[in-house]
Design a protein around this motif. Sequence first.
Motif, PDB file in Angstrom:
ATOM      1  N   PHE A 248       0.848  -1.194   0.000  1.00 17.87           N
ATOM      2  CA  PHE A 248       0.000   0.000   0.000  1.00 17.87           C
ATOM      3  C   PHE A 248       0.893   1.258   0.000  1.00 17.87           C
ATOM      4  O   PHE A 248       0.638   2.207  -0.736  1.00 17.87           O
ATOM      5  N   LEU A 249       1.935   1.232   0.818  1.00 14.96           N
ATOM      6  CA  LEU A 249       2.839   2.393   0.862  1.00 14.96           C
ATOM      7  C   LEU A 249       3.582   2.574  -0.462  1.00 14.96           C
ATOM      8  O   LEU A 249       3.845   3.699  -0.894  1.00 14.96           O
ATOM      9  N   MET A 250       3.932   1.453  -1.103  1.00 18.73           N
ATOM     10  CA  MET A 250       4.594   1.589  -2.414  1.00 18.73           C
ATOM     11  C   MET A 250       3.649   2.252  -3.420  1.00 18.73           C
ATOM     12  O   MET A 250       4.071   3.083  -4.214  1.00 18.73           O
ATOM     13  N   ASP A 251       2.360   1.898  -3.367  1.00 14.82           N
ATOM     14  CA  ASP A 251       1.374   2.551  -4.245  1.00 14.82           C
ATOM     15  C   ASP A 251       1.312   4.055  -3.969  1.00 14.82           C
ATOM     16  O   ASP A 251       1.233   4.866  -4.905  1.00 14.82           O
ATOM     17  N   ILE A 252       1.369   4.412  -2.690  1.00  9.88           N
ATOM     18  CA  ILE A 252       1.393   5.835  -2.336  1.00  9.88           C
ATOM     19  C   ILE A 252       2.676   6.482  -2.869  1.00  9.88           C
ATOM     20  O   ILE A 252       2.648   7.589  -3.423  1.00  9.88           O
ATOM     21  N   GLY A 253       3.782   5.763  -2.722  1.00 11.15           N
ATOM     22  CA  GLY A 253       5.054   6.263  -3.238  1.00 11.15           C
ATOM     23  C   GLY A 253       4.999   6.519  -4.740  1.00 11.15           C
ATOM     24  O   GLY A 253       5.513   7.539  -5.231  1.00 11.15           O
ATOM     25  N   VAL A 254       4.383   5.608  -5.481  1.00 14.24           N
ATOM     26  CA  VAL A 254       4.260   5.775  -6.936  1.00 14.24           C
ATOM     27  C   VAL A 254       3.391   7.001  -7.235  1.00 14.24           C
ATOM     28  O   VAL A 254       3.749   7.860  -8.046  1.00 14.24           O
ATOM     29  N   ARG A 255       2.255   7.078  -6.543  1.00 13.74           N
ATOM     30  CA  ARG A 255       1.349   8.219  -6.750  1.00 13.74           C
ATOM     31  C   ARG A 255       2.047   9.549  -6.485  1.00 13.74           C
ATOM     32  O   ARG A 255       1.899  10.511  -7.236  1.00 13.74           O
ATOM     33  N   ASN A 256       2.822   9.590  -5.419  1.00 13.52           N
ATOM     34  CA  ASN A 256       3.459  10.851  -5.005  1.00 13.52           C
ATOM     35  C   ASN A 256       4.871  11.010  -5.580  1.00 13.52           C
ATOM     36  O   ASN A 256       5.572  11.942  -5.210  1.00 13.52           O
ATOM     37  N   ASN A 257       5.241  10.044  -6.425  1.00 14.94           N
ATOM     38  CA  ASN A 257       6.593  10.086  -6.998  1.00 14.94           C
ATOM     39  C   ASN A 257       7.644  10.195  -5.892  1.00 14.94           C
ATOM     40  O   ASN A 257       8.571  10.998  -5.972  1.00 14.94           O
ATOM     41  N   ASN A 258       7.474   9.372  -4.859  1.00 15.31           N
ATOM     42  CA  ASN A 258       8.330   9.424  -3.673  1.00 15.31           C
ATOM     43  C   ASN A 258       9.173   8.148  -3.602  1.00 15.31           C
ATOM     44  O   ASN A 258       8.777   7.150  -3.003  1.00 15.31           O
ATOM     45  N   GLN A 259      10.330   8.179  -4.258  1.00 16.84           N
ATOM     46  CA  GLN A 259      11.171   6.987  -4.355  1.00 16.84           C
ATOM     47  C   GLN A 259      11.694   6.573  -2.988  1.00 16.84           C
ATOM     48  O   GLN A 259      11.836   5.385  -2.698  1.00 16.84           O
ATOM     49  N   GLN A 260      11.914   7.557  -2.145  1.00 17.42           N
ATOM     50  CA  GLN A 260      12.436   7.245  -0.802  1.00 17.42           C
ATOM     51  C   GLN A 260      11.429   6.391  -0.020  1.00 17.42           C
ATOM     52  O   GLN A 260      11.801   5.427   0.663  1.00 17.42           O
ATOM     53  N   LEU A 261      10.162   6.733  -0.130  1.00 19.61           N
ATOM     54  CA  LEU A 261       9.119   5.953   0.550  1.00 19.61           C
ATOM     55  C   LEU A 261       9.077   4.522  -0.005  1.00 19.61           C
ATOM     56  O   LEU A 261       8.980   3.550   0.759  1.00 19.61           O
ATOM     57  N   ILE A 262       9.171   4.410  -1.328  1.00 12.21           N
ATOM     58  CA  ILE A 262       9.168   3.073  -1.945  1.00 12.21           C
ATOM     59  C   ILE A 262      10.364   2.255  -1.457  1.00 12.21           C
ATOM     60  O   ILE A 262      10.221   1.083  -1.085  1.00 12.21           O
ATOM     61  N   ASP A 263      11.521   2.870  -1.435  1.00 14.23           N
ATOM     62  CA  ASP A 263      12.726   2.154  -0.992  1.00 14.23           C
ATOM     63  C   ASP A 263      12.589   1.688   0.459  1.00 14.23           C
ATOM     64  O   ASP A 263      12.935   0.554   0.796  1.00 14.23           O
ATOM     65  N   GLN A 264      12.061   2.578   1.283  1.00 16.13           N
ATOM     66  CA  GLN A 264      11.907   2.211   2.694  1.00 16.13           C
ATOM     67  C   GLN A 264      10.899   1.070   2.854  1.00 16.13           C
ATOM     68  O   GLN A 264      11.139   0.104   3.600  1.00 16.13           O
ATOM     69  N   ALA A 265       9.775   1.155   2.142  1.00 14.43           N
ATOM     70  CA  ALA A 265       8.763   0.097   2.221  1.00 14.43           C
ATOM     71  C   ALA A 265       9.347  -1.236   1.740  1.00 14.43           C
ATOM     72  O   ALA A 265       9.066  -2.297   2.317  1.00 14.43           O
ATOM     73  N   LYS A 266      10.158  -1.177   0.713  1.00 14.42           N
ATOM     74  CA  LYS A 266      10.794  -2.401   0.210  1.00 14.42           C
ATOM     75  C   LYS A 266      11.753  -2.989   1.239  1.00 14.42           C
ATOM     76  O   LYS A 266      11.755  -4.202   1.503  1.00 14.42           O
ATOM     77  N   ASP A 267      12.547  -2.133   1.870  1.00  9.72           N
ATOM     78  CA  ASP A 267      13.495  -2.627   2.886  1.00  9.72           C
ATOM     79  C   ASP A 267      12.761  -3.262   4.069  1.00  9.72           C
ATOM     80  O   ASP A 267      13.151  -4.324   4.565  1.00  9.72           O
ATOM     81  N   ILE A 268      11.702  -2.597   4.516  1.00 14.07           N
ATOM     82  CA  ILE A 268      10.933  -3.146   5.647  1.00 14.07           C
ATOM     83  C   ILE A 268      10.311  -4.489   5.243  1.00 14.07           C
ATOM     84  O   ILE A 268      10.303  -5.442   6.029  1.00 14.07           O
ATOM     85  N   SER A 269       9.828  -4.573   4.009  1.00 17.16           N
ATOM     86  CA  SER A 269       9.239  -5.835   3.525  1.00 17.16           C
ATOM     87  C   SER A 269      10.233  -6.984   3.628  1.00 17.16           C
ATOM     88  O   SER A 269       9.889  -8.075   4.091  1.00 17.16           O
ATOM     89  N   LEU A 270      11.447  -6.727   3.168  1.00  7.29           N
ATOM     90  CA  LEU A 270      12.449  -7.804   3.188  1.00  7.29           C
ATOM     91  C   LEU A 270      12.759  -8.222   4.623  1.00  7.29           C
ATOM     92  O   LEU A 270      12.944  -9.414   4.901  1.00  7.29           O
ATOM     93  N   SER A 271      12.783  -7.266   5.512  1.00  6.24           N
ATOM     94  CA  SER A 271      13.032  -7.582   6.918  1.00  6.24           C
ATOM     95  C   SER A 271      11.882  -8.399   7.523  1.00  6.24           C
ATOM     96  O   SER A 271      12.099  -9.422   8.188  1.00  6.24           O
ATOM     97  N   LEU A 272      10.651  -7.959   7.257  1.00  2.61           N
ATOM     98  CA  LEU A 272       9.476  -8.678   7.771  1.00  2.61           C
ATOM     99  C   LEU A 272       9.426 -10.099   7.232  1.00  2.61           C
ATOM    100  O   LEU A 272       9.078 -11.039   7.949  1.00  2.61           O
ATOM    101  N   LEU A 273       9.759 -10.233   5.968  1.00  4.62           N
ATOM    102  CA  LEU A 273       9.655 -11.552   5.335  1.00  4.62           C
ATOM    103  C   LEU A 273      10.696 -12.498   5.900  1.00  4.62           C
ATOM    104  O   LEU A 273      10.387 -13.655   6.229  1.00  4.62           O
ATOM    105  N   SER A 274      11.915 -12.015   6.079  1.00  5.36           N
ATOM    106  CA  SER A 274      12.906 -12.967   6.598  1.00  5.36           C
ATOM    107  C   SER A 274      12.609 -13.273   8.075  1.00  5.36           C
ATOM    108  O   SER A 274      12.871 -14.379   8.545  1.00  5.36           O
ATOM    109  N   TYR A 275      12.012 -12.317   8.773  1.00  4.29           N
ATOM    110  CA  TYR A 275      11.583 -12.572  10.159  1.00  4.29           C
ATOM    111  C   TYR A 275      10.421 -13.565  10.220  1.00  4.29           C
ATOM    112  O   TYR A 275      10.358 -14.423  11.096  1.00  4.29           O
ATOM    113  N   GLY A 276       9.488 -13.465   9.267  1.00  7.34           N
ATOM    114  CA  GLY A 276       8.285 -14.298   9.310  1.00  7.34           C
ATOM    115  C   GLY A 276       8.434 -15.659   8.651  1.00  7.34           C
ATOM    116  O   GLY A 276       7.583 -16.525   8.831  1.00  7.34           O
ATOM    117  N   TRP A 277       9.497 -15.862   7.906  1.00  6.96           N
ATOM    118  CA  TRP A 277       9.657 -17.096   7.146  1.00  6.96           C
ATOM    119  C   TRP A 277       9.972 -18.272   8.057  1.00  6.96           C
ATOM    120  O   TRP A 277      10.752 -18.158   9.003  1.00  6.96           O
TER     121      TRP A 277
END
Lengths: 398, 398
Positions: A248-277
Amino acid sequence: MTIENFKAYAEQYKQNLLDDVVPFWLNNSQDLAYGGYFTCLDRDGNVFDTDKFIWLQCRQVWCFAMLYNEVEQKEEWLKCAIQGAEFLLKNGMDPQGNWYFSLTQEGKPLVQPYNIFSDCFACMAFGQLFKATQDQQYAELALRTFQNILKRKDNAKGQYNKLIAGVRDLQGFSLPMILSNLVLEVEHLLDKTLVQETIANTTDTILNRFYKKDLDIILENVGIEGEFVDCFEGRLVNPGHGLEAMWFLMDIGVRNNNQQLIDQAKDISLSLLSYGWDDTYGGIFYFRDINDKPPLQLEWDQKLWWVHMETLVCLLKGYLHTGDERCWEWFEKVHAYTWQHFADPAHGEWFGYLNRAGEPLLTLKGGKWKGCFHVPRGLYQCWKTLEQLIDKQEKTNN
Amino acid sequence: MTIENFKAYAEQYKQNLLDDVVPFWLNNSQDLAYGGYFTCLDRDGNVFDTDKFIWLQCRQVWCFAMLYNEVEQKEEWLKCAIQGAEFLLKNGMDPQGNWYFSLTQEGKPLVQPYNIFSDCFACMAFGQLFKATQDQQYAELALRTFQNILKRKDNAKGQYNKLIAGVRDLQGFSLPMILSNLVLEVEHLLDKTLVQETIANTTDTILNRFYKKDLDIILENVGIEGEFVDCFEGRLVNPGHGLEAMWFLMDIGVRNNNQQLIDQAKDISLSLLSYGWDDTYGGIFYFRDINDKPPLQLEWDQKLWWVHMETLVCLLKGYLHTGDERCWEWFEKVHAYTWQHFADPAHGEWFGYLNRAGEPLLTLKGGKWKGCFHVPRGLYQCWKTLEQLIDKQEKTNN
């Protein structure tokens, strides 16, 4: 990745959506007698319970309206969405316009509006259906419901709240998470300032209250100031919830042309996934306790369909918008697990609930909480994101 | 069965109770700072959460008072019960005398009195403690709480009830079941007519409303007239609940010298047990749907400590009072499963939650729902019932 890679995946997601999942719901779930949908469907699509849960009624309206708007203007899809919407209009709300939790097959109210998640999905449904029909009453209802959500959001449970105020006040992740998606869903109905404000508030709440930098994890409940609270609820992590919110945040990042938000959401995703796997059996745990204490949820080690589907969407969007190869590697790993364990080519749709080892715990295709939503939305999102990857690759190749 | 058989079993239950389980709680659970008990204890007895759940606080008071009354007048047992009772007296009730659901470690109320199960266990605790101390304030509180339960029982959830009245009114099995035990627990405080009435009512409700002759099964929820209601709640079976209730009825049968009631309770027990038994992995399922539909409870296939403990009590009482050899055969089978999977000689007490295959799903010894109650009560009940079997056998041999 070769372009053929992307194309094969895109085809798989598209085909499963259009040839399997959508027909499964279209053919098995519509209640031709009373309107609305049956969502309690067993493995081969037979109805095993007739109660109508507002979350799932609304989500199915949304889903068929979205397919009509975004994929193809099929008359049967629109008809399916409208008949559900009319059932909801007639039966779904109390006299104050709050959405009930559930109804009988005939439409009599069964369970009170004890929180505002029904309202969130109703708003989403009618907002999407307005796009398909331009029927003004749907727009007005979506807007009225959105305003009601904002009004109720700080005391969403009202009289049904069992917690004593002022002793250990917590805020939950679900509502800001849903709002971060809903605001884009109904952007066409809201004034610009409200959209900007809601985006700013929910993004801030998610990243500065629920996301904990030191842990690199999103918590499910935090104190009023966002502080960690050492209790069962405060220690709870729901990795799938966090991963869904990150796209959802990446979609907001795309809408607002906010690459920093997209990058942060991606980093958090990778952390959550390796924690939850689950390194032992594969798949993503439903719940964990951040301090490795025993969680309250007896279903903590189960593997749920929506968790995996939302993760796939998140990884593809992360890969498309950041190019981080870890997203693609994880995508292939989660894709393999998901299609091997959840998909059911024999009878259509997906299993919802697996035990830790990956065997179906329940063979239902729909129930009180699983309906026509995460699977088709996720298939659609993955398909379209893969198409964007194909486009991008084609442009690079030329 | 030889008398040596009975003696070996009796010794095992007694030893586990007195040398393992009771010291586990006595040494690990007492909160010497604020009073009351920690119940969230991990595998080796360390506290992992400090919240105080009224059910479990009350049950532990009851347990230590009962041991003092029935086993041995140990000062440390009585002290343990009294310190918990004093903490509860000071912090456990709202101004109207309703018992909260939970408190912080310090005793501040956290969760409102949203049903009356806390009250049931409070009544049981103070009734038992009065027997140990003859302290009149405990008797008065138990009595007042019992009257409050009877007053609130038809609208136990009050404002927290989310169901809309008049559409699908259901009654739940828990309350009549608990009352059938509670009335004997506090018989010394009640007048004779009330005791007889309560026994008659609860026995009738259990056998003529919740027990379904055609199915030979006890349902967890039925309509107001006792009719089957085809919905998730109406289809639900909780075999352990039924089995626990059946030994409550056997106790009533013994008290009233009603062999027919005992025989019927024994027959229903055998039916419930063979219905609930997992032929593949052993153990008793937590929940089943009477029509073999998918249950709502994701934990349906798990094996819970209390289910197995209550079943053992039930089988031994059934065997003692009816001589039905099937009770003894089942007892040996359930005993073998239970002691192999739940007992934890390495660290004491029992595991609470196993997955379907019998592996610990959580390694805790206590939590929000597991405290100092089912294991010690069940060990005590089995031990004493086995002693009666020994006596009986000795009389037969002479």
